[in-house]
Design a protein around this motif. Structure first.
Motif, PDB file in Angstrom:
ATOM      1  N   LEU A  40     -15.158  -5.055  -8.406  1.00  0.00           N
ATOM      2  CA  LEU A  40     -16.285  -4.132  -8.489  1.00  0.00           C
ATOM      3  C   LEU A  40     -15.916  -2.757  -7.956  1.00  0.00           C
ATOM      4  O   LEU A  40     -16.367  -1.741  -8.490  1.00  0.00           O
ATOM      5  CB  LEU A  40     -17.481  -4.687  -7.712  1.00  0.00           C
ATOM      6  N   GLY A  41     -15.104  -2.700  -6.911  1.00  0.00           N
ATOM      7  CA  GLY A  41     -14.727  -1.425  -6.307  1.00  0.00           C
ATOM      8  C   GLY A  41     -14.219  -0.391  -7.293  1.00  0.00           C
ATOM      9  O   GLY A  41     -14.675   0.761  -7.301  1.00  0.00           O
ATOM     10  N   PRO A  42     -13.251  -0.761  -8.172  1.00  0.00           N
ATOM     11  CA  PRO A  42     -12.759   0.217  -9.165  1.00  0.00           C
ATOM     12  C   PRO A  42     -13.838   0.734 -10.115  1.00  0.00           C
ATOM     13  O   PRO A  42     -13.790   1.882 -10.556  1.00  0.00           O
ATOM     14  CB  PRO A  42     -11.681  -0.573  -9.916  1.00  0.00           C
ATOM     15  N   TYR A  43     -14.815  -0.104 -10.435  1.00  0.00           N
ATOM     16  CA  TYR A  43     -15.926   0.370 -11.271  1.00  0.00           C
ATOM     17  C   TYR A  43     -16.708   1.458 -10.546  1.00  0.00           C
ATOM     18  O   TYR A  43     -17.056   2.489 -11.119  1.00  0.00           O
ATOM     19  CB  TYR A  43     -16.871  -0.780 -11.620  1.00  0.00           C
ATOM     20  N   LEU A  44     -16.981   1.219  -9.266  1.00  0.00           N
ATOM     21  CA  LEU A  44     -17.765   2.177  -8.496  1.00  0.00           C
ATOM     22  C   LEU A  44     -16.997   3.476  -8.278  1.00  0.00           C
ATOM     23  O   LEU A  44     -17.591   4.525  -8.059  1.00  0.00           O
ATOM     24  CB  LEU A  44     -18.171   1.564  -7.152  1.00  0.00           C
TER      25      LEU A  44
END
Length: 271
Positions: free
Chosen positions: A132-136
């Motif tokens: 999820l981090g890379p999406y954010l």
């Protein structure tokens, strides 16, 4: 979709709508990290839901598409719990001047504050978890739905609209009351339908339908909030302590039929 059915939106507009929705996610996340106030929690939760919807669309359009990942679901679930506390805290503040406030209300307010702090910390950690981090951070957003044929995407959206509209009306017109769980499932169905219509709506009739759908979703949400609040209060207050708030949340069959009657016929442009 019927042969020769008119396009609701031009394909480049459909792509732009999806891209614009997803592009706002990193900025909304940064705002949450700076100050996780109720408005920013709600905004981030809505943005993550649209990311999950886009991932589900990708999975529906292509077998290799990414389904909503567990970190997205976990972060959304935690933010939802924060949002539930925020709604209850706001209601407590608004209604206390007009009710016979009890010591239990003071205790409830304090425990809501501390419980919210704990949940915000957990949600922040969940938001930083891979993938999820890379999406954010915006790194993977451009890849979402980039390989999907836009014609296929529109066909999938139309199919969602037609099926969910039919199931929603059938449930609203059933001559039986709904319990909290059934109401929540109905609310989720209305939300999925609204997300699809948001991407397709192009004419006035479609926008009018979407407005009524948002009203329906909000009404079902209010009833669901009361049920959730009742559970929260039972969990946070010691046995025997009673809050002054009213948590009646049942909607009878007649109320549900009224909601269904207020929903306009599905516009031809969306069918």
């Amino acid at each position: 979709m019927a042969d020769g059915a008119p396009l609701v939106v031009e394909h480049d507009r459909l792509e732009r709508r999806i891209r614009d929705q997803l592009a706002a996610l990193p900025q909304i996340h940064r705002a949450f990290l700076q100050s996780p106030d109720p408005q920013r929690v709600h905004a981030l939760r809505r943005a993550l839901r649209r990311l999950a919807f886009a991932q589900a669309l990708e999975a529906a359009c292509a077998k290799a598409g990414r389904k909503p990942t567990p970190p997205v679901k976990r972060a959304n679930r935690l933010l939802g719990r924060v949002r539930d506390l925020d709604v209850l805290r706001l209601r407590l503040e608004e209604e206390r001047p007009y009710t016979l406030a009890t010591n239990a209300d003071d205790l409830l307010a304090a425990r809501l504050f501390h419980r919210r702090q704990d949940l915000v910390i957990k949600a922040t950690h969940a938001l930083g978890a891979p993938p999820l981090g890379p999406y954010l951070a915006g790194a993977l957003l451009e890849d979402t739905l980039c390989s999907v044929d836009v014609g296929r995407l529109e066909a999938v959206l139309r199919d969602i609209v037609v099926r969910q509209d039919r199931k929603l009306r059938r449930a609203l017109r059933a001559n039986t009351p709904m319990g909290p769980r059934a109401q929540h499932r109905l609310r989720r169905r209305a939300r999925r339908l609204r997300y699809a219509v948001e991407l397709l709506a192009g004419d006035a009739a479609s926008h009018a339908y979407m407005d009524r759908l948002a009203e329906l979703h909000s009404t079902l949400g209010d009833a669901h909030d009361r049920h959730v609040q009742k559970r929260i209060v039972r969990r946070l207050l010691p046995e025997g302590e009673i809050s002054s708030l009213d948590f009646h949340a049942t909607m009878d069959a007649a109320q549900l039929r009224v909601l269904g009657d207020r929903l306009p016929k599905l516009p031809d442009a969306l069918a």
